[in-house]
Design an enzyme around this catalytic site. Sequence first.
Site, PDB file in Angstrom:
ATOM      1  N   HIS A  83      39.406  47.023  39.551  1.00 23.31           N
ATOM      2  CA  HIS A  83      39.515  45.725  40.235  1.00 23.31           C
ATOM      3  C   HIS A  83      40.969  45.259  40.334  1.00 23.31           C
ATOM      4  O   HIS A  83      41.393  44.438  39.516  1.00 23.31           O
ATOM      5  CB  HIS A  83      38.752  44.661  39.444  1.00 23.31           C
ATOM      6  CG  HIS A  83      37.272  44.845  39.434  1.00 23.31           C
ATOM      7  ND1 HIS A  83      36.438  44.183  40.306  1.00 23.31           N
ATOM      8  CD2 HIS A  83      36.479  45.615  38.660  1.00 23.31           C
ATOM      9  CE1 HIS A  83      35.189  44.542  40.072  1.00 23.31           C
ATOM     10  NE2 HIS A  83      35.181  45.400  39.071  1.00 23.31           N
ATOM     11  N   CYS A  98      35.017  49.020  43.038  1.00 25.34           N
ATOM     12  CA  CYS A  98      33.900  49.073  42.080  1.00 25.34           C
ATOM     13  C   CYS A  98      32.552  49.153  42.793  1.00 25.34           C
ATOM     14  O   CYS A  98      32.219  50.198  43.343  1.00 25.34           O
ATOM     15  CB  CYS A  98      34.006  47.907  41.113  1.00 25.34           C
ATOM     16  SG  CYS A  98      33.095  48.227  39.582  1.00 25.34           S
ATOM     17  N   GLU A 157      42.187  43.164  42.249  1.00 22.00           N
ATOM     18  CA  GLU A 157      42.245  41.734  42.605  1.00 22.00           C
ATOM     19  C   GLU A 157      42.308  40.841  41.375  1.00 22.00           C
ATOM     20  O   GLU A 157      42.554  39.647  41.493  1.00 22.00           O
ATOM     21  CB  GLU A 157      41.048  41.348  43.503  1.00 22.00           C
ATOM     22  CG  GLU A 157      39.705  41.177  42.798  1.00 22.00           C
ATOM     23  CD  GLU A 157      39.030  42.497  42.423  1.00 22.00           C
ATOM     24  OE1 GLU A 157      39.639  43.570  42.629  1.00 22.00           O
ATOM     25  OE2 GLU A 157      37.899  42.464  41.902  1.00 22.00           O
TER      26      GLU A 157
HETATM   27  N1  GLN Z   1      27.972  48.298  37.834  1.00 20.16           N
HETATM   28  C1  GLN Z   1      28.084  47.637  39.107  1.00 20.16           C
HETATM   29  C2  GLN Z   1      27.206  48.270  40.159  1.00 20.16           C
HETATM   30  O1  GLN Z   1      26.454  49.112  39.899  1.00 20.16           O
HETATM   31  C3  GLN Z   1      29.508  47.612  39.583  1.00 20.16           C
HETATM   32  C4  GLN Z   1      30.327  46.712  38.706  1.00 20.16           C
HETATM   33  C5  GLN Z   1      31.462  46.032  39.391  1.00 20.16           C
HETATM   34  O2  GLN Z   1      31.558  45.983  40.619  1.00 20.16           O
HETATM   35  N2  GLN Z   1      32.309  45.431  38.607  1.00 20.16           N
HETATM   36  O3  GLN Z   1      27.281  47.882  41.273  1.00 20.16           O
END
Ligand code: GLN
Length: 212
Positions: free
Chosen positions: A188, A81, A190
């Site tokens: 994610h 992410c 994890e």
């Molecule tokens: N929207 C977040 C960002 O811009 C990422 C979200 C996440 O890691 N769950 O970093």
Amino acid sequence: MLPVIGVLALQGDVREHLAAVSACGDVRGVPVRRPSELDAVDALVIPGGESTTMSRLLEVFELLDPLRARIAAGMPAYGSCAGMILLAREVLDGRPDQKQIGGLDVVVRRNAFGRQVDSFETDLRFRGMLGGPVRAVFIRAPWVESAGPGVEVLATVPQSTITGADAGAAAGRAVAVRQGAVIATAFHPELTGDLRVHGLFCDLVKEAARAA
Ligand code: GLN
């Protein structure tokens, strides 16, 4: 000696990644907050969180340049992410002052799935993964807008995942990629208890350690 996998511990779901890495077996998971700790690891996980905040903290903790150098020198890395965003060559809809670690020849779009679908879960077909689809949790996730020729797409958003206005735009987008020793997922793993993505990364790290 067991290969050591660091988890960047500036912000985000560090504990969950440390647990997932430790569960791989035959590797050691350690948090990384300072350059000396980065020097001591064989590979690094960059967790989810907020890429703009992490970018700022990477500079404050003087980790940005050393991390860029390690990844450019071939250190295996896995970004989830916000971690995917940080590893990307370029970010769309980022903040103008947010910095990239780089290492992955992709352009990602931050918060790509739109407001209606901030968070969702789906089953993904993950290339080469044994044991059926991977349950994927997306939280204000990015997607890969474009990828260079050296990037392998491991998973894309299935047609039926998202309904409504954003459906057309989301379907088929790459959400898991690999380029050499760098892996990234927009979701994610994890958080689900399905440790196969971490397992894939741990295998890659073990192989790199054997080859060294
Ligand atoms: N929207 C977040 C960002 O811009 C990422 C979200 C996440 O890691 N769950 O970093």
